[in-house]
Design an enzyme around this catalytic site. Sequence first.
Site, PDB file in Angstrom:
ATOM      1  N   ASP A 128      82.649  73.259  70.075  1.00  0.00           N
ATOM      2  CA  ASP A 128      82.110  73.777  68.822  1.00  0.00           C
ATOM      3  C   ASP A 128      82.056  75.295  68.920  1.00  0.00           C
ATOM      4  O   ASP A 128      81.567  75.830  69.915  1.00  0.00           O
ATOM      5  CB  ASP A 128      80.700  73.206  68.618  1.00  0.00           C
ATOM      6  CG  ASP A 128      80.454  72.772  67.200  1.00  0.00           C
ATOM      7  OD1 ASP A 128      80.601  73.614  66.301  1.00  0.00           O
ATOM      8  OD2 ASP A 128      80.100  71.597  66.994  1.00  0.00           O
ATOM      9  N   ASP A 230      82.136  75.956  63.184  1.00  0.00           N
ATOM     10  CA  ASP A 230      80.940  75.759  62.372  1.00  0.00           C
ATOM     11  C   ASP A 230      80.913  76.700  61.162  1.00  0.00           C
ATOM     12  O   ASP A 230      81.093  77.915  61.325  1.00  0.00           O
ATOM     13  CB  ASP A 230      79.724  76.043  63.266  1.00  0.00           C
ATOM     14  CG  ASP A 230      78.429  75.556  62.670  1.00  0.00           C
ATOM     15  OD1 ASP A 230      78.299  74.338  62.451  1.00  0.00           O
ATOM     16  OD2 ASP A 230      77.535  76.389  62.413  1.00  0.00           O
ATOM     17  N   GLU A 284      84.757  73.685  59.695  1.00  0.00           N
ATOM     18  CA  GLU A 284      83.798  72.932  58.883  1.00  0.00           C
ATOM     19  C   GLU A 284      83.816  73.581  57.501  1.00  0.00           C
ATOM     20  O   GLU A 284      83.335  74.698  57.335  1.00  0.00           O
ATOM     21  CB  GLU A 284      82.399  72.991  59.488  1.00  0.00           C
ATOM     22  CG  GLU A 284      81.461  72.022  58.799  1.00  0.00           C
ATOM     23  CD  GLU A 284      79.995  72.368  58.975  1.00  0.00           C
ATOM     24  OE1 GLU A 284      79.150  71.500  58.710  1.00  0.00           O
ATOM     25  OE2 GLU A 284      79.683  73.505  59.357  1.00  0.00           O
ATOM     26  N   HIS A 359      76.976  64.432  63.127  1.00  0.00           N
ATOM     27  CA  HIS A 359      75.593  64.748  63.498  1.00  0.00           C
ATOM     28  C   HIS A 359      74.791  65.327  62.335  1.00  0.00           C
ATOM     29  O   HIS A 359      73.606  65.581  62.495  1.00  0.00           O
ATOM     30  CB  HIS A 359      75.623  65.739  64.665  1.00  0.00           C
ATOM     31  CG  HIS A 359      76.235  67.049  64.255  1.00  0.00           C
ATOM     32  ND1 HIS A 359      77.572  67.165  63.936  1.00  0.00           N
ATOM     33  CD2 HIS A 359      75.692  68.262  64.055  1.00  0.00           C
ATOM     34  CE1 HIS A 359      77.820  68.405  63.561  1.00  0.00           C
ATOM     35  NE2 HIS A 359      76.694  69.098  63.623  1.00  0.00           N
ATOM     36  N   ASP A 360      75.440  65.606  61.207  1.00  0.00           N
ATOM     37  CA  ASP A 360      74.729  66.109  60.026  1.00  0.00           C
ATOM     38  C   ASP A 360      74.532  65.037  58.961  1.00  0.00           C
ATOM     39  O   ASP A 360      74.070  65.337  57.856  1.00  0.00           O
ATOM     40  CB  ASP A 360      75.515  67.268  59.389  1.00  0.00           C
ATOM     41  CG  ASP A 360      75.508  68.518  60.239  1.00  0.00           C
ATOM     42  OD1 ASP A 360      74.567  68.691  61.046  1.00  0.00           O
ATOM     43  OD2 ASP A 360      76.439  69.332  60.095  1.00  0.00           O
TER      44      ASP A 360
END
Length: 589
Positions: A128, A230, A284, A359-360
């Site tokens: 990430d 991200d 993302e 994970h979101d």
Amino acid sequence: MTRRLAFVPLALALLAWPAAQASQAPGADAPRKAWWKEVVVYQIYPRSFQDSDGDGIGDLRGIISRLDYVQSLGVDVVWLNPIYESPNDDNGYDISDYRAIMRQMGTMADFDAMLAGMHQRGIKLVMDLVVNHSSDEHAWFKQSRASRDNPYRDYYHWWPAERGVPAKRWSFFDEEANAWRYDATTNAYYLHYFSRKQPDLNWENPKLRREVYELMKFWFDKGVDGFRMDVIPFISKDTSFPPLPASYGGNYVAYYARGPHLHEYLQEMNREVLSRYDVMTVGEGAGVAIEDALDFVDEDRKELQTFFHFEVADWGRRKGDFMYPDPDNRRLPDLKDVFTRWDRVFEKKGWGTVYLGNHDQSRMLSRYGNDTPPYRVASAKMLLTLLLTMRATPYVYYGDELGMANIRFREISDYRDLQTINYYTRLKREGGDVAGFLAAQAEVSRDNGRTPMQWTAATNAGFSTATPWIRVNPDHESVNVEAEERAPDSVLSYFRRLLRLRKSEPTLVYGAYQLLDRDNPEVFAYTRSLDGRSLLVALSFSASGGRTAIPAGQAPGKVLINNLATSPVQAAQLELAPYQAVVLELDRK
Ligand code: TEU
């Protein structure tokens, strides 16, 4: 192992070139082939995968001990959420040292061993990259906030208080939803789109951009195989910080994703770093409108390879406030339209991704399937079938291969996620409906997707010998790796078969996608076709099954996979049982 393309001798590169051309998919319009289009990615949330040292928090040695399991799934790539040094305000998305490993996760030696263990098993690692913001505990920010003439001042965005209060900027996580935070040391406000402990980095400063490129090279030179980036569309900002233009109708996120120099910086990053390595990239794409999508991934523009859009994640949630589910925004034809419109975007250029959980998000099974006992196994398998039969690189979230479900916390004290906690705090202060909010979060909170991996039926699900940092789902007594390994009809066994099918059928990777029966409220059906071969995928999204016609001029052929024991084929149509999923060959009549 270094894969710096700059080091490949020119002659070798020239030899490789015609071969790369020859491997292109036939047909002028078919997408070009690439290894990162053919992979299946498995996402590991490291805090929750496996604890090895008994502190209740997952770590790198824990992941190492589970690599044989990961390999047994048949996946090609692991994407790991952040494991860098961090005070963990946002579980590692607030980085205080980009070149160090978070103490709770282990050491750099553990990291090197983990990466070597993955590569030995033929698994690539995607890390990430969180560079829209850092932690406020990063050395850069400590310097930046110390004085107005500090050399690091321009690494972040500051608004001097003598100019008055800056124009409103909305924050995802702030207790007051305010992205400006006053700092008395220098009598100025700093910008933070996320929490107060996540100040936004100033990409308009070339020195900062150079720092980012250097840290990317640091990890690539170690052998890392790619980055998930991200909120990368947020990096560029209009530093005059005008009021939100009226044309955005209050949509700050859409505005954040369209900074003035965004594409210039992505092209620079590609030139300076990405083009020198054979790696994969996925941005993302928070806030990115579909009409802007191709700009990020069109090969000719030399920016990124792929990105995650949010339209599947937004389905089922309230428009304008994703913290609430919306029962009126759950029509299957709308979901089909999302997949269809995004497939079109990348039909000739670029490439897509597909995910149903991360994970979101809350758990895929609970959001898009049906986690009640009679249907959970079938609907988990059905959703995995959707994931692995789209024309896009699939991302499977840890535990979804078992059919893990939402834990549905009742009390605010159960939550660990600052997004839920800070929203609750604000609502409570404003006298809002906190009970309604808790009911909503039980369905859509991020913590639903962050409970520990379920390895066994034992205490703490085999995740840890200590009390885990977040509660384990009580359903681990039946939903766990050990039990599912033994059962040939488990979600896990089906997932492994399905994955083999995806890997053995180029049609499922590159084949053209065609939606069928758009208005059918129960069945999602489509064909995938390549070089005269055509496959039909039919998925029941309903507890009452559903039916759909075989396309005219075609006859049902061999069934390649079926999540139930009963055959749905009935002459010219398919009669699907509840949550049945089937992939079959179509023969020309
Ligand atoms: O997420 C950015 C983002 O858009 C999310 O805030 C998302 O809209 C929301 O969580 C949906 O519930 C990224 C990371 O994936 C997330 O984990 C981080 O908290 C965030 O950035 C800040 O780094």
